[in-house]
Design a protein around this motif. Structure first.
Motif, PDB file in Angstrom:
ATOM      1  N   LEU A 140       0.969  -1.081   0.052  1.00  0.00           N
ATOM      2  CA  LEU A 140      -0.072  -0.030   0.070  1.00  0.00           C
ATOM      3  C   LEU A 140       0.740   1.227   0.120  1.00  0.00           C
ATOM      4  CD1 LEU A 140      -2.984  -0.595   2.414  1.00  0.00           C
ATOM      5  CD2 LEU A 140      -3.189   0.280   0.036  1.00  0.00           C
ATOM      6  N   ALA A 141       1.841   1.377   0.979  1.00  0.00           N
ATOM      7  CA  ALA A 141       2.760   2.470   1.050  1.00  0.00           C
ATOM      8  C   ALA A 141       3.407   2.600  -0.085  1.00  0.00           C
ATOM      9  CB  ALA A 141       3.822   2.259   2.169  1.00  0.00           C
ATOM     10  N   THR A 142       3.832   1.642  -0.957  1.00  0.00           N
ATOM     11  CA  THR A 142       4.678   1.738  -2.216  1.00  0.00           C
ATOM     12  C   THR A 142       3.797   2.312  -3.459  1.00  0.00           C
ATOM     13  OG1 THR A 142       4.697  -0.541  -2.506  1.00  0.00           O
ATOM     14  CG2 THR A 142       6.754   0.649  -1.651  1.00  0.00           C
ATOM     15  N   CYS A 143       2.408   1.914  -3.178  1.00  0.00           N
ATOM     16  CA  CYS A 143       1.620   2.344  -4.344  1.00  0.00           C
ATOM     17  C   CYS A 143       1.548   3.847  -4.473  1.00  0.00           C
ATOM     18  CB  CYS A 143       0.260   1.733  -4.044  1.00  0.00           C
ATOM     19  SG  CYS A 143      -0.239   0.060  -4.608  1.00  0.00           S
ATOM     20  N   CYS A 144       1.724   4.449  -3.177  1.00  0.00           N
ATOM     21  CA  CYS A 144       1.715   5.759  -3.151  1.00  0.00           C
ATOM     22  C   CYS A 144       2.944   6.574  -3.808  1.00  0.00           C
ATOM     23  CB  CYS A 144       1.378   6.414  -1.575  1.00  0.00           C
ATOM     24  SG  CYS A 144      -0.069   5.810  -0.705  1.00  0.00           S
ATOM     25  N   GLU A 145       2.987   7.818  -4.134  1.00  0.00           N
ATOM     26  CA  GLU A 145       3.878   8.283  -4.880  1.00  0.00           C
ATOM     27  C   GLU A 145       5.045   9.145  -3.931  1.00  0.00           C
ATOM     28  OE1 GLU A 145       2.015  11.389  -7.698  1.00  0.00           O
ATOM     29  OE2 GLU A 145       0.311   9.864  -7.157  1.00  0.00           O
ATOM     30  N   TYR A 146       4.728   9.068  -2.659  1.00  0.00           N
ATOM     31  CA  TYR A 146       5.706   9.502  -1.591  1.00  0.00           C
ATOM     32  C   TYR A 146       5.514   8.973  -0.323  1.00  0.00           C
ATOM     33  CZ  TYR A 146       8.746  13.460  -0.087  1.00  0.00           C
ATOM     34  OH  TYR A 146       9.709  14.249   0.411  1.00  0.00           O
ATOM     35  N   ARG A 147       6.326   8.773   0.355  1.00  0.00           N
ATOM     36  CA  ARG A 147       6.586   8.107   1.785  1.00  0.00           C
ATOM     37  C   ARG A 147       7.054   8.734   2.776  1.00  0.00           C
ATOM     38  NH1 ARG A 147       5.692   5.072  -2.063  1.00  0.00           N
ATOM     39  NH2 ARG A 147       7.903   5.455  -2.919  1.00  0.00           N
ATOM     40  N   VAL A 148       6.417   9.243   3.815  1.00  0.00           N
ATOM     41  CA  VAL A 148       7.066   9.835   5.200  1.00  0.00           C
ATOM     42  C   VAL A 148       6.977   8.738   6.271  1.00  0.00           C
ATOM     43  CG1 VAL A 148       7.065  11.612   6.659  1.00  0.00           C
ATOM     44  CG2 VAL A 148       6.435  12.130   4.346  1.00  0.00           C
ATOM     45  N   MET A 149       7.966   8.453   6.818  1.00  0.00           N
ATOM     46  CA  MET A 149       7.704   7.287   7.842  1.00  0.00           C
ATOM     47  C   MET A 149       8.297   7.711   9.398  1.00  0.00           C
ATOM     48  SD  MET A 149       9.174   3.570   7.588  1.00  0.00           S
ATOM     49  CE  MET A 149       8.861   2.108   8.898  1.00  0.00           C
ATOM     50  N   LEU A 199      15.067   4.689   4.561  1.00  0.00           N
ATOM     51  CA  LEU A 199      15.562   6.098   4.345  1.00  0.00           C
ATOM     52  C   LEU A 199      16.532   5.857   3.254  1.00  0.00           C
ATOM     53  CD1 LEU A 199      14.877   9.083   4.121  1.00  0.00           C
ATOM     54  CD2 LEU A 199      16.216   9.237   6.023  1.00  0.00           C
ATOM     55  N   ASN A 200      17.809   5.152   4.019  1.00  0.00           N
ATOM     56  CA  ASN A 200      19.062   5.076   3.320  1.00  0.00           C
ATOM     57  C   ASN A 200      18.739   4.357   1.816  1.00  0.00           C
ATOM     58  OD1 ASN A 200      20.062   6.493   5.202  1.00  0.00           O
ATOM     59  ND2 ASN A 200      20.781   4.298   6.270  1.00  0.00           N
ATOM     60  N   ILE A 201      17.870   3.491   1.712  1.00  0.00           N
ATOM     61  CA  ILE A 201      17.791   2.700   0.314  1.00  0.00           C
ATOM     62  C   ILE A 201      16.930   3.406  -0.414  1.00  0.00           C
ATOM     63  CG2 ILE A 201      18.757   0.476   1.209  1.00  0.00           C
ATOM     64  CD1 ILE A 201      15.706  -0.292   1.160  1.00  0.00           C
ATOM     65  N   GLY A 202      16.160   4.138  -0.121  1.00  0.00           N
ATOM     66  CA  GLY A 202      15.138   5.041  -0.846  1.00  0.00           C
ATOM     67  C   GLY A 202      13.824   4.425  -0.706  1.00  0.00           C
ATOM     68  N   LEU A 203      13.515   3.618   0.059  1.00  0.00           N
ATOM     69  CA  LEU A 203      12.278   2.979   0.474  1.00  0.00           C
ATOM     70  C   LEU A 203      11.137   3.723   0.687  1.00  0.00           C
ATOM     71  CD1 LEU A 203      10.231   0.398   0.288  1.00  0.00           C
ATOM     72  CD2 LEU A 203      11.314  -0.358   2.120  1.00  0.00           C
ATOM     73  N   ILE A 204      11.668   4.590   1.571  1.00  0.00           N
ATOM     74  CA  ILE A 204      10.675   5.922   1.991  1.00  0.00           C
ATOM     75  C   ILE A 204      11.586   7.286   1.576  1.00  0.00           C
ATOM     76  CG2 ILE A 204       9.850   4.647   4.086  1.00  0.00           C
ATOM     77  CD1 ILE A 204      11.784   6.536   5.768  1.00  0.00           C
ATOM     78  N   ASP A 205      10.755   8.336   1.687  1.00  0.00           N
ATOM     79  CA  ASP A 205      11.398   9.298   1.032  1.00  0.00           C
ATOM     80  C   ASP A 205      11.825  10.668   2.029  1.00  0.00           C
ATOM     81  OD1 ASP A 205      10.986   9.417  -2.025  1.00  0.00           O
ATOM     82  OD2 ASP A 205       8.822   9.109  -0.965  1.00  0.00           O
TER      83      ASP A 205
END
Ligand SMILES: CCCCC/C=C/C(=O)SCCNC(=O)CCNC(=O)[C@H](O)C(C)(C)COP(=O)(O)OP(=O)(O)OC[C@H]1O[C@@H](n2cnc3c(N)ncnc32)[C@H](O)[C@@H]1OP(=O)(O)O
Length: 285
Positions: A140-149, A199-205
């Protein structure tokens, strides 16, 4: 469908917003929708305690809420959860274990439709990942265009750890976000990343210290489209995601048959049963 419109006590405490809250699905209230009158952005919060497991009903509510946001020409959507520690615990494994095959087929068709709706959404989307987000939660999170965690949680596709082979619909949005090598290794390892590693690998922004800060960061992202023509924006997004969407639309029946065949195998059923038991007994140790 039944919508209740009330003035909300905001779950995003401290935010300076006048909110309208609607609960989707009168029987379960498994989704809450709040529209920020100032920005026009909608916050869609999963609300299926204790850990927002994606059962058939929650999945259908997520699809309906996206369709409704699109019809209402929403300017942006923030997907989050009402929990303090879990974004979504992923698929409700009880839907997969010793299933009624008719319901299993309905369940997977609903998951495909949810993925098509969220990955292909015409409206800009951001995920405010305010808790753990394994497997279906990560999808679900990766369907979105941007991720803040928020910090100190985990996210990733851990299916391999309990013996499941993630179907294409689970892999695609993950692959869309990460370099192929990292995605492949992570899937093969069934790896869950900490917020920092994600964050380091780019899975979240971005990381945010609190839900309020995360909300503001999502708003800031959605506002980057303010001066962009919405039709041009949406068609451009479709150009990037169209092939993935078409592939699933065309291959839906085969994907469904493959899924049912995989899940109903004796060996997979045994592993699912063990995993459920392990989850249930986790806290007793
Ligand atoms: C070929 C098909 C592949 C399809 C792709 C599959 C995708 C998936 O999404 S499979 C699901 C993957 N999810 C997980 O592996 C997450 C497992 N859960 C957890 O790690 C934790 O529950 C948590 C981190 C999400 C939350 O931890 P916590 O807040 O401590 O909550 P509890 O562990 O006490 O869980 C509460 C309650 O829920 C049960 N439960 C948790 N996850 C699941 C689940 N995915 N399915 C079914 N049930 C789950 C857990 O057992 C607890 O129930 P009780 O034992 O009855 O209290």
């Amino acid at each position: 469908m039944f919508f209740q419109i009330t003035k909300a006590a905001t779950p995003l405490t401290g935010c300076r917003r006048q909110l309208i809250l609607r609960s989707l699905s009168s029987s379960t209230n498994n989704i809450q929708i709040e529209v920020d009158n100032k920005t026009g952005f909608a916050t869609v919060s999963m609300n299926r305690p204790p850990v927002n497991l994606l059962n058939l009903e929650l999945i259908n509510s997520l699809t309906r809420s996206m369709k409704e946001m699109e019809q209402n020409k929403s300017r942006g959507i923030i997907l989050t959860s009402t929990s303090n520690s879990v974004f979504s615990g992923g698929l409700d494994i009880k839907e997969l274990y010793r299933p009624d095959v008719q319901r299993l087929r309905e369940f997977w068709t609903a998951f495909q439709d949810m993925w098509l709706a969220w990955y292909g959404s015409a409206v800009p989307t951001a995920a405010l990942i305010n808790g753990h987000s394994p497997a279906g939660g990560c999808v679900l999170a990766t369907c979105c265009e941007y991720r803040v965690m928020l910090p100190k949680f985990t996210i990733g596709l851990n299916e391999a750890k309990f013996g499941l082979v993630p179907p294409p619909v689970v892999r695609i949005s993950f692959k869309n976000v990460l370099p192929l090598r990292i995605a492949e290794l992570a899937l093969c390892q069934g790896k869950l990343f900490t917020s920092n590693d994600a964050l380091n690998i780019g899975l979240i922004d971005e990381l945010a210290k609190t839900k309020e800060e995360g909300y503001e960061k999502c708003v800031k992202f959605l506002q980057t489209f303010r001066k962009v023509d919405p039709v041009a924006r949406s068609l451009t997004k479709q150009q990037f995601r169209g092939k993935d969407l078409d592939d699933l639309r065309k291959g839906k029946q085969k994907d469904l048959n493959d899924f049912v065949e995989h899940v109903t195998q004796d060996d997979i059923q045994m592993r699912l049963g063990l995993y459920l038991e392990q989850l249930h007994n986790r806290k007793k140790k």
